[in-house]
Write a protein that holds these residues in place. Sequence first.
Motif, PDB file in Angstrom:
ATOM      1  N   UNK A  93      21.045  15.652 -34.879  1.00  0.00           N
ATOM      2  CA  UNK A  93      21.974  16.738 -35.190  1.00  0.00           C
ATOM      3  C   UNK A  93      22.353  16.653 -36.656  1.00  0.00           C
ATOM      4  N   UNK A  94      22.853  17.748 -37.174  1.00  0.00           N
ATOM      5  CA  UNK A  94      23.205  17.788 -38.606  1.00  0.00           C
ATOM      6  C   UNK A  94      24.275  18.842 -38.832  1.00  0.00           C
ATOM      7  N   UNK A 140      23.457  14.011 -41.486  1.00  0.00           N
ATOM      8  CA  UNK A 140      22.395  14.007 -40.474  1.00  0.00           C
ATOM      9  C   UNK A 140      22.678  12.850 -39.525  1.00  0.00           C
ATOM     10  N   UNK A 141      22.629  13.141 -38.225  1.00  0.00           N
ATOM     11  CA  UNK A 141      22.847  12.100 -37.217  1.00  0.00           C
ATOM     12  C   UNK A 141      21.554  11.870 -36.463  1.00  0.00           C
ATOM     13  N   UNK A 142      20.946  10.711 -36.695  1.00  0.00           N
ATOM     14  CA  UNK A 142      19.723  10.334 -35.984  1.00  0.00           C
ATOM     15  C   UNK A 142      19.666   8.807 -35.966  1.00  0.00           C
ATOM     16  N   UNK A 143      19.589   8.211 -34.784  1.00  0.00           N
ATOM     17  CA  UNK A 143      19.692   6.745 -34.712  1.00  0.00           C
ATOM     18  C   UNK A 143      18.568   6.002 -35.424  1.00  0.00           C
ATOM     19  N   UNK A 163      26.427  13.897 -31.115  1.00  0.00           N
ATOM     20  CA  UNK A 163      26.521  13.233 -32.422  1.00  0.00           C
ATOM     21  C   UNK A 163      25.713  11.947 -32.505  1.00  0.00           C
ATOM     22  N   UNK A 164      25.000  11.616 -31.434  1.00  0.00           N
ATOM     23  CA  UNK A 164      24.098  10.470 -31.454  1.00  0.00           C
ATOM     24  C   UNK A 164      24.811   9.161 -31.821  1.00  0.00           C
TER      25      UNK A 164
END
Length: 394
Positions: free
Chosen positions: A305-306, A279-282, A154-155
């Motif tokens: 991830x999404x 959407x999970x992206x740092x 899940x970042x």
Amino acid sequence: MSTTNNQIETKLIHTATKASPDNQTGAVNVPIYLSSTFHQDNFDEYGAYDYSRSGNPTRQALEKTIAELEGGTDGFAFSSGMSAITSAFMLVSAGDHVIVSEDVYGGTYRFITSILNKFNISYTFVDMTDLDAVAQAVEANTKVIYIETPSNPRLDITDIEGVVKIAKANDCLTFLDNTFMTPLYQKPIELGVDVVLHSATKFLSGHSDIIAGLAVTKDKQLGDQLAFIQNTFGSILGAHDSYTLIQGIKTLGARLKQSTESAYKIANFLQSQSLVEEVFYPGLTNHKGHPIHVRQTSGDGAVLSFTLPNVDVTKTFVEHMKIPVFAVSLGAVESILSYPAKMSHAAMPKEEREKRGITDGLLRLSVGLEHVDDLIADIEQALIEASKQVKVIR
Ligand SMILES: *Cc1c(COP(=O)(O)O)cnc(C)c1O
């Protein structure tokens, strides 16, 4: 020539050969020393190498490389990321307690809950994005706080210095799994972490060809302890794979930067799609951990991830994706699409999974080196097919 003062991109290329130069031939690549044992010239005084479990010149070139890249004192190469992680946990003793990031790699979760517990080592999983929760989880016998940031899948972002501060105040060690960032983007030892761990199977080797793990210690004392464990436990990386990993590390800079650029574009594209819930992206400014991530790293990485609405939509989407391989693992030249609920986190009970947000609609994408426009077009057509599935259900 020492490469110590150079930028990391330069170190990636030259450190291994400089650490282990072949003075006889001047070979630009580190030789593969396929020798389990080494002849000793003297009866009672032995050379630097005696037996390859204890030390092999090819492996040592790799170990010096990762130590230099991470800015630690000692590097260690293991036969897998899991053997690096489990060997590091041999630093704890019966009666100790460990605190572990809740959103941890599935294999690490399995080790802690079904092997480590047999040796009377207790554990607490905490949401490490919450420093108060970390502080509250500390017990008198806490020996290690184990961090994974960005976490998998899940970042989530952990404030590394924040956790280190809690650990130091309570006289315990910090371990950090740096697989997703690599030393190109994140230098945990500079932030006070004691042991850095890697699944080198991923970005460091980069070509989906070997299974390997690495560890680096912050100081010599821990280095000596881990060297003893490595030699005793014995799950070392072989010379062939050490060579392959040295070669992979050389291109890390070019690969990871290119993939990161594409991942950023894909994350933004996904965010604009109505079928995609989250959407999970740092690297996204609306990611919860973005400000902390920016402070403690120099890049956002190539994993995102999404979530899609449900398992049927997710299945249809995956079945229509043509470019990425659908597989476990990440960090390779080819994009890899994976389904954490049934792949990396299959070892976790459904209830535990869902508590961690690893739902049946969650997909993880490790962005490779294909042209980003091809990847986006592929995602777009698969989303169109998947959205037909939503209409069928409604
Ligand atoms: C893959 C992975 C591991 C395990 O490494 P192996 O090389 O498969 O043993 C550990 N941590 C993270 C974050 C990983 O992605």
